[in-house]
Write an enzyme that holds these catalytic residues in place. Structure first.
Site, PDB file in Angstrom:
ATOM      1  N   LYS A 112       0.882  -1.175   0.000  1.00 45.10           N
ATOM      2  CA  LYS A 112       0.000   0.000   0.000  1.00 45.10           C
ATOM      3  C   LYS A 112       0.910   1.213   0.000  1.00 45.10           C
ATOM      4  O   LYS A 112       1.966   1.188   0.646  1.00 45.10           O
ATOM      5  CB  LYS A 112      -0.863   0.032   1.265  1.00 45.10           C
ATOM      6  CG  LYS A 112      -1.927  -1.044   1.300  1.00 45.10           C
ATOM      7  CD  LYS A 112      -2.767  -0.897   2.552  1.00 45.10           C
ATOM      8  CE  LYS A 112      -3.864  -1.970   2.584  1.00 45.10           C
ATOM      9  NZ  LYS A 112      -4.641  -1.904   3.819  1.00 45.10           N
ATOM     10  N   HIS A 115       0.699   5.739   3.753  1.00 45.23           N
ATOM     11  CA  HIS A 115      -0.537   6.412   4.144  1.00 45.23           C
ATOM     12  C   HIS A 115      -0.235   7.582   5.076  1.00 45.23           C
ATOM     13  O   HIS A 115       0.678   7.515   5.886  1.00 45.23           O
ATOM     14  CB  HIS A 115      -1.423   5.378   4.863  1.00 45.23           C
ATOM     15  CG  HIS A 115      -2.839   5.787   4.983  1.00 45.23           C
ATOM     16  ND1 HIS A 115      -3.267   6.638   5.970  1.00 45.23           N
ATOM     17  CD2 HIS A 115      -3.936   5.461   4.258  1.00 45.23           C
ATOM     18  CE1 HIS A 115      -4.578   6.817   5.847  1.00 45.23           C
ATOM     19  NE2 HIS A 115      -4.995   6.114   4.810  1.00 45.23           N
ATOM     20  N   HIS A 118       0.441   7.179   8.788  1.00 47.73           N
ATOM     21  CA  HIS A 118       1.724   6.721   9.336  1.00 47.73           C
ATOM     22  C   HIS A 118       2.717   7.864   9.548  1.00 47.73           C
ATOM     23  O   HIS A 118       3.806   7.648  10.070  1.00 47.73           O
ATOM     24  CB  HIS A 118       2.339   5.656   8.424  1.00 47.73           C
ATOM     25  CG  HIS A 118       1.588   4.367   8.432  1.00 47.73           C
ATOM     26  ND1 HIS A 118       0.697   4.026   7.452  1.00 47.73           N
ATOM     27  CD2 HIS A 118       1.558   3.364   9.342  1.00 47.73           C
ATOM     28  CE1 HIS A 118       0.150   2.849   7.745  1.00 47.73           C
ATOM     29  NE2 HIS A 118       0.659   2.431   8.883  1.00 47.73           N
TER      30      HIS A 118
END
Length: 551
Positions: A112, A115, A118
């Site tokens: 992924k 994000h 994070h």
């Protein structure tokens, strides 16, 4: 006590005046607590303990004034002598034992894109690691990747159905994100769910074909993350992940069984009873009915393995507060297993960031935010009349932009959610990261123009003005602020200190000109500004900010 500390220096000089041994005086000199916002010296001298049974008010006042002046003189010598270690060498830390800390932070889920959720874990963990390292502790920075679990069953099936190997090579995480969106739509279908379970089971059984695909996802992800970490100025000593513990998780289940802690439900799942009365009113699931491990099982294995490997004094997990319950359960199970070192484990939690939108709308990817803050900063710098010809405007905009993000994030308590605002973050005046960078660059330009002050040539008695004394007194406080942050691991104490230092330095910069002053005065002022810039730079680096010299 740290040799050469300002308290020792004051004691040595006062001992000549009072004809008393310096050792007797050191204990009498203490810093005024940071919370006392008073315009007085930032330390106090206990007159009573120096001269017992003395009732002479004149002597007391005279001593206080002398001690205050001595401290203000000593602080400049201390800043220049200790350099980047100013504050951390203070005797405040002399009783604090040097320890080894393992810090787990950032920990994104592979396959992924990085994000925005994070970002906080990354900058908070980096700050804690920087602070502990500066204070002389040994630090191991671990990035514990989310690289295992049922979602990879789903992604694997998704890639087999919708994946494209060329796209995987050219823009891996973007392509995997698209695949994930597509397969999630299909995941309602029972057959897809079954295929995903089968894929994950094959992974757990070391099936070569599924493992090879998973390994590609992992390698491509780390490559992309390393680029992001480079931009954030963050590094790790160890890249770990849930996948490292797929086998050790089975050993943990065996240990739980041997200790009589593992119970089976009627559905075949494995649970641990955490209730005080052992009535199953609070349980934690540690095994699926098919025998595969869960997130918490792998976390148990990771904690045990790290403690065996690093024998650390403290283990810190930096994640958002939604995981508080998870860590309570993790620590409870470790305690039940008989691991007393769990008392030295700590979860540093933080709130959520709201309202982070780019010009294109709501944002979820960190790269978009970093690009946005850089472009907005570049625009502001270009339109500012004061902007000099900067060698690398893009890089400067990146560093100033990152400072803006970090300071807005660190101003409050970490546990609080906060509303992000671009306009507020990027103001060049006010309590912002941009203002810190601007102040640092301005003070640096003074040094470029006038050269460095040599401490041996400086007559500190020239610094009599209230604005100069305010800066000197504030510099005395730095060690206490570091101490407060080291106790509660909150960066806000340092942020608040640096913002005040910048405001005091900005006022002094206006009222105390270097150019056109008598040489002795100019040299003393230059020395003062140099000390302020040095401490400002030290504090910024602890927060994860790279100070710029031009903007």
């Amino acid at each position: 006590m740290a040799a050469g500390s300002w308290r020792r220096s004051i004691a040595a000089q006062l001992s000549k005046v009072l004809d008393l041994p310096p050792e007797n005086l050191i204990k009498s000199i203490s810093a005024v607590p940071v919370s006392k916002k008073r315009h007085v010296a930032d330390f106090q001298l206990s007159i009573a303990s120096v001269i017992e049974n003395s009732s002479s008010d004149c002597l007391a006042q005279d001593l206080h004034l002398q001690a205050q002046k001595l401290a203000e003189r000593a602080v400049l010598q201390q800043v220049f002598k200790d350099g980047s270690e100013y504050g951390v060498k203070s005797e405040i830390f002399s009783a604090v034992p040097r320890q080894k800390a393992v810090i787990e932070f950032s920990s994104p889920n592979i396959a992924k894109r990085f994000h925005i959720g994070h970002l906080r874990s990354t900058i908070v963990g980096n700050f804690i690691a920087n602070l502990k390292l500066a204070l002389g502790h040994e630090v191991v920075r671990i990035n514990y990747l989310g690289d295992w679990g049922m979602q990879f069953g789903l992604l694997g099936v998704g890639f087999q159905s919708f994946g494209n190997k060329e796209k995987l090579k050219s823009s891996p995480l973007q392509h995997l994100f698209e695949v994930y969106v597509q397969i999630n739509k299909a995941a309602e279908d029972e057959n897809t769910k079954k295929l995903a379970k089968d894929f994950f089971r094959k992974l757990e059984e070391h099936d070569e074909e599924t493992l090879s695909l998973w390994k590609q996802f992992r390698d491509f992800s780390i490559e992309e993350y390393v680029q992001i970490y480079k931009r954030l100025g963050v590094h790790f000593d160890e890249y770990s992940g849930e996948s490292h513990y797929r086998e050790k998780a089975q050993e943990v289940l065996k240990m739980l069984e041997d200790k009589g802690l593992l119970q089976k439900t009627t559905k075949g799942t494995g649970i641990v009873d955490l209730s005080e009365k052992k009535d199953l009113s609070s349980v934690c699931t540690v095994m699926r009915s098919d025998g595969t491990s869960l997130y918490i099982t792998r976390d148990l294995a990771a904690a045990i393995d790290r403690m065996n490997k690093h024998s650390c004094d403290t283990m810190i997990y930096v994640t958002d507060k939604s995981q508080s319950h998870h860590f309570q359960q993790l620590f409870q199970i470790l305690k039940l297993m008989g691991y007393d070192w769990v008392e030295r484990c700590q979860h540093v939690s933080f709130g959520l960031v709201q309202g982070m939108k780019t010009r294109r709308g709501e944002v979820i990817f960190l790269e978009d935010v970093l690009n946005e803050v850089r472009s907005r900063m570049l625009q502001n710098m270009t339109s500012a009349k004061t902007t000099k010809e900067i060698q690398d405007p893009m890089e400067t905009a990146e560093k100033v932009g990152l400072a803006a993000l970090i300071i807005q994030d660190f101003r409050g308590l970490l546990s609080s959610d906060y509303q992000f605002s671009w306009d507020r973050a990027l103001q060049s005046r006010g309590d912002t990261g941009v203002f810190l960078q601007y102040t640092h660059a301005r003070l640096h330009s003074l040094e470029r123009t006038h050269g460095n002050a040599q401490l041996t040539d400086v007559n500190v008695a020239c610094l009599q003005e209230p604005d100069a004394i305010s800066v000197l007194q504030h510099l005395l406080r730095y060690d206490e602020v570091l101490y407060r942050s080291s106790q509660d691991l909150q960066p806000k104490h340092i942020v608040s200190y640096l913002l005040t230092l910048s405001h005091l330095a900005a006022v002094a910069h206006k009222t105390l000109p270097v150019r056109g002053s008598a040489p002795e005065v100019a040299q003393a002022r230059l020395c003062l500004f140099q000390a302020a810039r040095s401490v400002l730079a030290n504090g910024m680096k602890l927060l994860g900010i790279t100070p710029v010299t031009q903007m």
